[in-house]
Design a protein around this motif. Sequence first.
Motif, PDB file in Angstrom:
ATOM      1  N   ARG A  82       0.806  -1.216   0.000  1.00  0.00           N
ATOM      2  CA  ARG A  82       0.000   0.000   0.000  1.00  0.00           C
ATOM      3  C   ARG A  82       0.844   1.273   0.000  1.00  0.00           C
ATOM      4  NH1 ARG A  82      -3.797  -0.062   5.019  1.00  0.00           N
ATOM      5  NH2 ARG A  82      -4.397   1.908   4.062  1.00  0.00           N
ATOM      6  N   HIS A 163      -6.089  -7.816   6.003  1.00  0.00           N
ATOM      7  CA  HIS A 163      -6.898  -6.841   5.263  1.00  0.00           C
ATOM      8  C   HIS A 163      -6.342  -5.426   5.378  1.00  0.00           C
ATOM      9  CE1 HIS A 163      -9.544 -10.028   4.362  1.00  0.00           C
ATOM     10  NE2 HIS A 163     -10.278 -10.008   5.463  1.00  0.00           N
ATOM     11  N   ASP A 164      -5.608  -5.136   6.447  1.00  0.00           N
ATOM     12  CA  ASP A 164      -5.027  -3.802   6.604  1.00  0.00           C
ATOM     13  C   ASP A 164      -3.936  -3.536   5.576  1.00  0.00           C
ATOM     14  OD1 ASP A 164      -6.688  -3.258   8.707  1.00  0.00           O
ATOM     15  OD2 ASP A 164      -5.209  -3.680  10.274  1.00  0.00           O
ATOM     16  N   ALA A 168      -5.935   1.332  -0.755  1.00  0.00           N
ATOM     17  CA  ALA A 168      -7.283   1.900  -0.853  1.00  0.00           C
ATOM     18  C   ALA A 168      -7.962   1.522  -2.158  1.00  0.00           C
ATOM     19  CB  ALA A 168      -7.207   3.416  -0.702  1.00  0.00           C
ATOM     20  N   LYS A 171     -10.106  -1.567  -2.132  1.00  0.00           N
ATOM     21  CA  LYS A 171     -11.239  -1.610  -1.199  1.00  0.00           C
ATOM     22  C   LYS A 171     -12.426  -2.317  -1.867  1.00  0.00           C
ATOM     23  CE  LYS A 171     -14.276   1.364   1.579  1.00  0.00           C
ATOM     24  NZ  LYS A 171     -14.087   0.547   2.795  1.00  0.00           N
ATOM     25  N   GLU A 174     -11.851  -7.369  -0.109  1.00  0.00           N
ATOM     26  CA  GLU A 174     -11.429  -8.121   1.075  1.00  0.00           C
ATOM     27  C   GLU A 174     -11.935  -9.558   1.054  1.00  0.00           C
ATOM     28  OE1 GLU A 174     -11.670  -3.766   2.209  1.00  0.00           O
ATOM     29  OE2 GLU A 174     -12.908  -5.206   1.102  1.00  0.00           O
TER      30      GLU A 174
END
Length: 203
Positions: A82, A163-164, A168, A171, A174
Amino acid sequence: MSKRVYISADYSQYNGDRDVVEELQKWGNDSLHKVDFIDMSSVAAGSVASDPDCRICDLKAEFNRQINASSAVIFVVGDKTRSRTAGQYCARAFLETCYGVYCTPYKQNSSGEKPCKVVNTFPTQNNNVGNINSYSYLRHEFEQAVSRKKDIIIVYNSTRYEHDWLPAYMKGYEDVASPFWTINAIGQRIGNYMYVKKALGFE
């Protein structure tokens, strides 16, 4: 049954996710499941990148071609995914003209910046994501796969659901993301291919 599958991953030498890609490649070479895995690093090291004037936009256009030729795309998500920004800097993405715009050719940082070589831009066709944008390479690959409605497989470089770690732009995915690794009876970490095999139609 043979499938062509594109792999998107963070190939950073010291804290990337190459270990997952290497395991997938081993599986793709077995005698039972014939899978032609095309990974991002191979594309980036191929004929396009061998051009000394290869730019970020040239690589993204080649990613598009390889993804379009694949039936599915596997996205490997690690703890650094990310935060990766490679490929996102393109001043031309925000301007209508290339005048006064410079960029650094891919892997040619020592040669310094050169003038943008894209004189004219045109609307994309066939649901392709334009190769002149401010997306990172990883995000560009994901957006292209979504736009072309490819089968998307997401694996965490972990034995747990992380999932963290999802960026973005992933999104909503998941529920289709799964740990790649599992621990066998003697405590060894091994690839858990059940999820990938099922997603590719081998189970």
